[in-house]
Write a protein that holds these residues in place. Structure first.
Motif, mmCIF file in Angstrom:
data_model
loop_
_atom_site.group_PDB
_atom_site.id
_atom_site.type_symbol
_atom_site.label_atom_id
_atom_site.label_comp_id
_atom_site.label_asym_id
_atom_site.label_seq_id
_atom_site.Cartn_x
_atom_site.Cartn_y
_atom_site.Cartn_z
ATOM 1 N N PHE A 1 -4.500 7.596 6.784
ATOM 2 C CA PHE A 1 -3.329 8.101 6.065
ATOM 3 C C PHE A 1 -3.683 9.394 5.346
ATOM 4 O O PHE A 1 -4.777 9.535 4.796
ATOM 5 C CB PHE A 1 -2.858 7.057 5.057
ATOM 6 N N ASP B 1 1.469 -0.252 -1.829
ATOM 7 C CA ASP B 1 2.457 0.508 -1.068
ATOM 8 C C ASP B 1 1.790 1.587 -0.214
ATOM 9 O O ASP B 1 2.262 1.874 0.893
ATOM 10 C CB ASP B 1 3.473 1.151 -2.020
ATOM 11 N N ARG C 1 9.605 1.447 -2.540
ATOM 12 C CA ARG C 1 8.546 1.875 -1.619
ATOM 13 C C ARG C 1 8.711 3.349 -1.245
ATOM 14 O O ARG C 1 7.718 4.074 -1.103
ATOM 15 C CB ARG C 1 8.553 0.995 -0.373
ATOM 16 N N ILE D 1 10.511 7.988 8.274
ATOM 17 C CA ILE D 1 11.241 7.393 7.150
ATOM 18 C C ILE D 1 12.554 6.803 7.650
ATOM 19 O O ILE D 1 12.933 5.678 7.291
ATOM 20 C CB ILE D 1 11.520 8.452 6.059
ATOM 21 N N LEU E 1 6.122 7.356 -2.094
ATOM 22 C CA LEU E 1 5.835 8.551 -1.311
ATOM 23 C C LEU E 1 6.242 9.816 -2.057
ATOM 24 O O LEU E 1 5.521 10.812 -2.050
ATOM 25 C CB LEU E 1 6.574 8.490 0.028
ATOM 26 N N ILE F 1 3.460 10.906 6.939
ATOM 27 C CA ILE F 1 4.783 10.300 7.094
ATOM 28 C C ILE F 1 5.819 11.413 7.206
ATOM 29 O O ILE F 1 5.952 12.250 6.300
ATOM 30 C CB ILE F 1 5.118 9.384 5.907
ATOM 31 N N TRP G 1 11.763 3.628 9.692
ATOM 32 C CA TRP G 1 11.281 2.539 8.825
ATOM 33 C C TRP G 1 12.421 1.966 7.991
ATOM 34 O O TRP G 1 12.547 0.747 7.860
ATOM 35 C CB TRP G 1 10.176 3.060 7.908
ATOM 36 N N TRP H 1 2.228 2.286 3.797
ATOM 37 C CA TRP H 1 2.552 3.551 4.454
ATOM 38 C C TRP H 1 1.445 3.983 5.414
ATOM 39 O O TRP H 1 1.720 4.657 6.419
ATOM 40 C CB TRP H 1 2.816 4.634 3.405
ATOM 41 N N VAL I 1 2.364 2.255 8.505
ATOM 42 C CA VAL I 1 3.498 2.931 9.147
ATOM 43 C C VAL I 1 3.012 4.192 9.868
ATOM 44 O O VAL I 1 3.425 4.479 11.007
ATOM 45 C CB VAL I 1 4.567 3.294 8.095
#
Length: 369
Positions: free
Chosen positions: A104, A87, A134, A114, A138, A109, A117, A91, A94
């Motif tokens: 990352f 996961d 998922r 969010i 986070l 994020i 997505w 992210w 993303v």
């Protein structure tokens, strides 16, 4: 693995720097390998260590934080560690696509990402439970980072408004259940003792596949004339099971005189992992003619055993203990479908008594039968 990933020290106070490398290699083996899928071509690439991929997609501080998190008891189960690592990869993608971040990091994020997505996942028809899981990764990582760094400004980008509602009684994605004759057909499809032992062991213990695959013959004990199996369950919990005599006999026949090694071996003397178990159960399921169009998985056998216990009138608290579920709500997901179906049939039949004599004008008695 990148150079910084190997040489980095998880904790500055370590007196033996080499121990940091040992810890990373331990976590590398625990997280295992995965075949990443190309986001554009959707083709699977070569298998790689998850830890090496994390080292590439995370910045240095976040990589150390993630390895500390995944290696801690905050994530006790091996399967959860692996799923969370996957996961984080998601992210990271993303963050790169929506935020333009090459690596990352905690805070990469944003709430706006969010929202975007989540809408995309809904448009793709993803299940609410999958989306929530998922998103939960986070939140869990943010909470761990806040505790680890003592930075009170760290907050999860996920709010309650981002999470789709999950219907606990939704049966569309529920694990299917084998009825007793269907399970018997699966065992009957086995052609060797080793093949038969796999579904029988998982069903009897309502076991998770990883637990059964890691069990060894050294875990078998004798006490007061009884055969015991010391099984390590999810979260590292040790449980001792008194084996029924017939299961014990099957284990002896399948072991064929071996004194050590894993409990589950295939017919080529190779230790069985979860993938080998999946392949065997799928084949036995097809031969038995059960679950047309669906795979027979270890989780189906676990759910079947717990549901059969409920059918036999076993109290739900006792089923929860047998399954080693921390929350009774988890247990209810296995058995409520049966309750719901029975209750619905009963209430529907009761409704007929209200109007039964009134529909005789439209449906003669003979045509109802």
């Amino acid at each position: 693995m990148t150079e910084y990933a190997v040489s980095a020290r998880p904790r500055a106070e370590l007196a033996r720097p080499g121990m940091a490398d040992e810890a990373l290699y331990w976590l590398r083996d625990v997280l295992g390998t995965v075949a990443p899928r190309d986001p554009r071509s959707r083709r699977l690439g070569p298998r790689r260590y998850r830890l090496e991929i994390l080292a590439e997609v995370c910045d240095r501080d976040t990589f150390l934080l993630v390895t500390s998190w995944l290696g801690s008891e905050a994530v006790p189960a091996v399967k959860s560690k692996q799923a969370y690592a996957d996961d984080i990869r998601l992210w990271a993608e993303v963050a790169r696509e929506l935020g333009g971040h090459e690596r990352f990091f905690v805070g990469a994020i944003t709430p706006g990402m969010i929202e975007t997505w989540t809408k995309v996942q809904k448009a793709k028809g993803k299940a609410p439970r999958t989306i929530n899981r998922r998103l939960s990764v986070l939140t869990a990582l943010s909470q761990y980072a806040k505790w680890k760094t003592k930075d009170q400004s760290i907050a999860s980008p996920v709010t309650k408004h981002d999470r789709p509602k999950v219907d606990p009684r939704d049966e569309t994605t529920a694990t299917p259940i084998l009825e007793v004759p269907e399970f018997q057909a699966v065992v009957n499809a086995a052609t060797t003792p080793r093949q038969a032992l796999v579904p029988v062991l998982i069903y009897t213990l309502a076991g998770r596949v990883t637990e059964c695959c890691t069990a060894g013959l050294h875990n078998l004990k004798e006490s007061s004339g009884k055969r015991l199996l010391d099984l390590r369950r999810k979260g590292g919990k040790g449980r001792v099971w008194t084996l029924p005599p017939r299961l014990s006999d099957l284990i002896d026949v399948a072991a064929d005189g071996r004194a050590g090694g894993q409990l589950l071996l295939d017919d080529n003397d190779q230790p069985m992992d979860r993938h080998a178990v999946d392949r065997l159960l799928n084949r036995l399921g097809r031969l038995a003619g059960v679950l047309p169009g669906r795979d027979l998985t270890p989780h189906v056998l676990r759910a079947s055993k717990l549901t059969h216990m409920h059918d036999a009138g076993v109290p739900v608290e006792e089923i929860q203990e047998y399954a080693d579920h921390a929350a009774i709500e988890t247990t209810l997901r296995y058995i409520r479908r049966r309750d719901s179906s029975t209750r619905k049939a009963k209430h529907a039949a009761a409704a007929v008594a209200v109007y039964d004599h009134l529909v005789d004008r439209f449906v003669p008695r003979g045509e109802q039968e």
